[in-house]
Design a protein around this motif. Structure first.
Motif, PDB file in Angstrom:
ATOM      1  N   PHE A 232      -7.594  13.109 -12.765  1.00  0.00           N
ATOM      2  CA  PHE A 232      -7.035  12.074 -11.209  1.00  0.00           C
ATOM      3  C   PHE A 232      -8.114  11.941 -10.585  1.00  0.00           C
ATOM      4  O   PHE A 232      -8.417  12.790 -10.391  1.00  0.00           O
ATOM      5  CB  PHE A 232      -5.725  12.488 -11.950  1.00  0.00           C
ATOM      6  CG  PHE A 232      -4.855  12.338 -13.031  1.00  0.00           C
ATOM      7  CD1 PHE A 232      -5.146  11.016 -13.994  1.00  0.00           C
ATOM      8  CD2 PHE A 232      -4.444  13.414 -13.767  1.00  0.00           C
ATOM      9  CE1 PHE A 232      -3.535  10.676 -14.704  1.00  0.00           C
ATOM     10  CE2 PHE A 232      -3.335  13.078 -14.258  1.00  0.00           C
ATOM     11  CZ  PHE A 232      -3.277  11.436 -15.018  1.00  0.00           C
ATOM     12  N   ALA A 233      -8.415  10.956 -10.395  1.00  0.00           N
ATOM     13  CA  ALA A 233      -8.403   9.804  -9.039  1.00  0.00           C
ATOM     14  C   ALA A 233      -7.518   9.011  -8.121  1.00  0.00           C
ATOM     15  O   ALA A 233      -6.844   8.209  -8.741  1.00  0.00           O
ATOM     16  CB  ALA A 233      -9.783  10.012  -9.256  1.00  0.00           C
ATOM     17  N   TYR A 234      -7.597   9.007  -7.243  1.00  0.00           N
ATOM     18  CA  TYR A 234      -6.882   8.061  -6.073  1.00  0.00           C
ATOM     19  C   TYR A 234      -7.290   7.562  -5.520  1.00  0.00           C
ATOM     20  O   TYR A 234      -8.227   7.424  -4.788  1.00  0.00           O
ATOM     21  CB  TYR A 234      -5.570   8.194  -5.855  1.00  0.00           C
ATOM     22  CG  TYR A 234      -5.109   9.841  -5.707  1.00  0.00           C
ATOM     23  CD1 TYR A 234      -4.024   9.221  -7.034  1.00  0.00           C
ATOM     24  CD2 TYR A 234      -4.394  10.925  -5.619  1.00  0.00           C
ATOM     25  CE1 TYR A 234      -2.531   9.988  -7.153  1.00  0.00           C
ATOM     26  CE2 TYR A 234      -3.624  11.659  -6.049  1.00  0.00           C
ATOM     27  CZ  TYR A 234      -2.498  11.153  -7.043  1.00  0.00           C
ATOM     28  OH  TYR A 234      -1.878  11.516  -7.188  1.00  0.00           O
ATOM     29  N   ILE A 235      -7.512   6.114  -5.791  1.00  0.00           N
ATOM     30  CA  ILE A 235      -8.372   4.865  -4.859  1.00  0.00           C
ATOM     31  C   ILE A 235      -7.314   3.873  -4.330  1.00  0.00           C
ATOM     32  O   ILE A 235      -6.340   3.707  -3.946  1.00  0.00           O
ATOM     33  CB  ILE A 235      -8.790   4.166  -5.387  1.00  0.00           C
ATOM     34  CG1 ILE A 235     -10.044   4.143  -6.548  1.00  0.00           C
ATOM     35  CG2 ILE A 235      -9.777   2.899  -4.792  1.00  0.00           C
ATOM     36  CD1 ILE A 235     -10.861   3.446  -7.790  1.00  0.00           C
ATOM     37  N   LYS A 236      -7.386   4.312  -2.437  1.00  0.00           N
ATOM     38  CA  LYS A 236      -6.912   4.119  -1.255  1.00  0.00           C
ATOM     39  C   LYS A 236      -7.032   2.638  -1.277  1.00  0.00           C
ATOM     40  O   LYS A 236      -8.004   2.067  -0.901  1.00  0.00           O
ATOM     41  CB  LYS A 236      -7.133   4.659   0.078  1.00  0.00           C
ATOM     42  CG  LYS A 236      -6.204   6.434  -0.214  1.00  0.00           C
ATOM     43  CD  LYS A 236      -6.494   7.365   1.606  1.00  0.00           C
ATOM     44  CE  LYS A 236      -6.156   8.200   1.309  1.00  0.00           C
ATOM     45  NZ  LYS A 236      -5.532   9.285   2.546  1.00  0.00           N
ATOM     46  N   GLU A 237      -5.593   1.728  -1.455  1.00  0.00           N
ATOM     47  CA  GLU A 237      -6.736   0.429  -0.886  1.00  0.00           C
ATOM     48  C   GLU A 237      -5.114   0.183   0.059  1.00  0.00           C
ATOM     49  O   GLU A 237      -4.765   0.964   0.557  1.00  0.00           O
ATOM     50  CB  GLU A 237      -5.956  -0.222  -2.338  1.00  0.00           C
ATOM     51  CG  GLU A 237      -6.870   0.144  -3.440  1.00  0.00           C
ATOM     52  CD  GLU A 237      -6.602  -0.604  -4.259  1.00  0.00           C
ATOM     53  OE1 GLU A 237      -5.460  -1.314  -4.916  1.00  0.00           O
ATOM     54  OE2 GLU A 237      -7.794  -0.631  -5.828  1.00  0.00           O
ATOM     55  N   GLU A 238      -5.132  -1.599   0.918  1.00  0.00           N
ATOM     56  CA  GLU A 238      -4.454  -1.367   2.096  1.00  0.00           C
ATOM     57  C   GLU A 238      -2.865  -0.716   1.882  1.00  0.00           C
ATOM     58  O   GLU A 238      -2.834  -0.583   2.761  1.00  0.00           O
ATOM     59  CB  GLU A 238      -4.879  -3.366   2.126  1.00  0.00           C
ATOM     60  CG  GLU A 238      -5.961  -3.706   2.657  1.00  0.00           C
ATOM     61  CD  GLU A 238      -5.484  -4.830   3.299  1.00  0.00           C
ATOM     62  OE1 GLU A 238      -4.659  -5.603   2.601  1.00  0.00           O
ATOM     63  OE2 GLU A 238      -6.972  -5.570   3.166  1.00  0.00           O
ATOM     64  N   ASN A 239      -2.148  -1.271   1.089  1.00  0.00           N
ATOM     65  CA  ASN A 239      -0.866  -0.411   0.971  1.00  0.00           C
ATOM     66  C   ASN A 239      -0.391   0.298   0.194  1.00  0.00           C
ATOM     67  O   ASN A 239       0.846  -0.012  -0.356  1.00  0.00           O
ATOM     68  CB  ASN A 239       0.141  -2.016   1.093  1.00  0.00           C
ATOM     69  CG  ASN A 239      -0.435  -2.497   2.518  1.00  0.00           C
ATOM     70  OD1 ASN A 239      -0.337  -2.568   3.286  1.00  0.00           O
ATOM     71  ND2 ASN A 239      -0.652  -4.054   2.127  1.00  0.00           N
ATOM     72  N   CYS A 240      -1.061   0.762  -0.901  1.00  0.00           N
ATOM     73  CA  CYS A 240      -0.922   1.559  -1.924  1.00  0.00           C
ATOM     74  C   CYS A 240      -1.553   2.308  -2.349  1.00  0.00           C
ATOM     75  O   CYS A 240      -3.380   2.981  -1.915  1.00  0.00           O
ATOM     76  CB  CYS A 240      -0.933   1.112  -3.486  1.00  0.00           C
ATOM     77  SG  CYS A 240      -1.915  -0.309  -3.699  1.00  0.00           S
ATOM     78  N   ARG A 241      -2.187   3.238  -3.327  1.00  0.00           N
ATOM     79  CA  ARG A 241      -2.648   4.420  -3.614  1.00  0.00           C
ATOM     80  C   ARG A 241      -3.149   4.467  -5.545  1.00  0.00           C
ATOM     81  O   ARG A 241      -2.266   4.510  -6.474  1.00  0.00           O
ATOM     82  CB  ARG A 241      -2.238   5.897  -3.723  1.00  0.00           C
ATOM     83  CG  ARG A 241      -3.073   6.671  -4.335  1.00  0.00           C
ATOM     84  CD  ARG A 241      -2.940   8.208  -3.248  1.00  0.00           C
ATOM     85  NE  ARG A 241      -1.262   8.555  -3.931  1.00  0.00           N
ATOM     86  CZ  ARG A 241      -0.849   9.392  -2.999  1.00  0.00           C
ATOM     87  NH1 ARG A 241      -1.318   9.899  -2.572  1.00  0.00           N
ATOM     88  NH2 ARG A 241       0.020   9.907  -4.050  1.00  0.00           N
TER      89      ARG A 241
END
Length: 387
Positions: A232-241
């Motif tokens: 699993f990986a998280y991509i950090k975007e402006e207001n969410c993950r």
């Protein structure tokens, strides 16, 4: 004149010799313990049994003839053992967790807490669970069937923090690899690979963005399916993950992004994990349904890399909060249920996802669980210790 009696025929001794190639073919079909004993018969048998060809032939026979409905698993408690005891692993049946035998880990970790990183063809990769957060390199390869192990050399990256590990079989080269990933927030992940044949680590330069964070694997190994490891990986975007799956192909050492099932984002998710299920990638989500009841939902990717092939196979209802500890290849779900009774801690339950039959697995604490098969792998290894 006296007639001479005919001479009796010369009795020739029967040849009871078994051709060498037939003898080796028979040996390749025997259990590991029997093969190890037959090494003592003669030098030629010993030298043949320890060749990569024989080890692979024996392994292929085991894989082709194992019970398709119930394999083996190996598990060990995540909590440190008492000072008077060394850590013990239990080999058990996949479906029932019924104990077959126990093996003691023959080496020590600084924190006394060994994690099963992965299991490939009977070879286990173990690491110090607590040192992964500090970046210490305490990693072993171990085959309990032949009582051999080796400690991996120091990594090329040295001490790095927020480490996650994966263990894989490199089918193209008949080799084994350990993948070590370090990722911190706002920094690009660092990746290195250990190869058993060279007994060394090397840095792998892969273009990954700094907003990508790999989730650490805890009790279940990072699954190896069709030559790829899955995180699993998280991509950090402006207001969410955003949550995605990162697949690392161990043959070409490249990453590929995979999307989760479209319908897995409905409702609140308490827990997620990835697992191997009958040769396919499985995604398990623990959450609440529309009636606010707890349940496990299990999807399987029928066709590698095709998002549309995610198929929701099972829904396992729960009356209390539960966390997935392991999902075995043959469909048994090991869960830790949180009890509401004070001072009673957690309860562990094994569920057959097809029949929903529940069973007490006899586990008293959270455990690391991996698939297992007996093999001769590491018998021909260099810098290997026997015990």
């Amino acid at each position: 004149m006296k007639e001479l009696c005919p001479q009796p025929p010369i009795l020739r001794r029967r040849n009871n010799h078994i051709p060498y190639d037939i003898a080796l073919n028979i040996l390749a079909k025997l259990p590991v313990k029997s093969v190890i004993r037959f090494r003592c018969v003669c030098k030629s048998w010993d030298s043949s049994i320890t060749t990569p060809y024989f080890i692979s032939t024996h392994l292929n026979h085991n894989n082709n003839n194992k019970d398709r409905d119930n394999g083996y698993i190996i598990h060990k408690p995540s909590s440190p053992p008492t000072p008077s005891n060394s850590p013990v692993c239990t080999v058990a049946f996949d479906h029932t967790f019924d104990r077959i035998y126990e093996v003691r880990i023959p080496f020590d970790f600084s924190s006394d807490c060994a994690q099963i990183v992965g299991s490939c063809n009977g070879l286990l990769c173990l690491a110090d669970f607590r040192s992964l957060s500090t970046g210490d390199n305490d990693i072993y390869l171990w085959n309990p069937s032949i009582r051999k192990f080796k400690k991996l050399p120091d990594t090329c990256l040295g001490k790095v923090s927020f480490v996650t590990l994966g263990f894989a079989y490199h089918s193209e080269n008949n080799d084994y690899k350990v993948v070590r990933i370090s990722c911190r927030s706002l920094s690009t992940p660092k990746i290195e690979v250990y190869t058993l044949s060279s007994d060394s680590w090397r840095r792998v330069e892969i273009s990954l963005t700094a907003n990508l964070i790999f989730r650490k694997n805890f009790y279940s190994p990072v699954p190896l399916i069709s030559g790829s490891l899955y995180w699993f990986a998280y991509i950090k975007e402006e207001n969410c993950r955003r949550v995605i799956i990162m697949a690392f192909d161990v043959n070409i050492e490249k990453f590929k992004k995979l999307a989760l099932p479209d319908d897995c984002f409905h409702g609140r998710s308490l827990h997620r994990c990835l697992a191997l299920f009958k040769g396919k990638l499985a995604f398990i989500k623990c959450g609440r349904n529309e009636r606010r009841d707890f349940q496990f939902s299990i999807w399987v990717m029928r066709e590698y890399g095709v998002v549309e092939s995610w198929d929701k196979l099972f829904v396992v209802p729960f009356q209390r909060v539960a966390y997935c500890i392991a999902f075995t290849e043959y469909g048994s779900l090991l869960a830790r249920c949180v009890t509401r009774v004070k001072n009673q801690g957690s309860k562990f339950v094994l569920i057959d996802t097809e029949t929903l039959h529940e069973k007490d697995p006899g586990i008293q604490c959270t455990s690391f669980v991996a698939n297992f098969i007996e093999s001769l792998v590491l018998l021909d290894g260099a810098n290997v210790e026997a015990y």
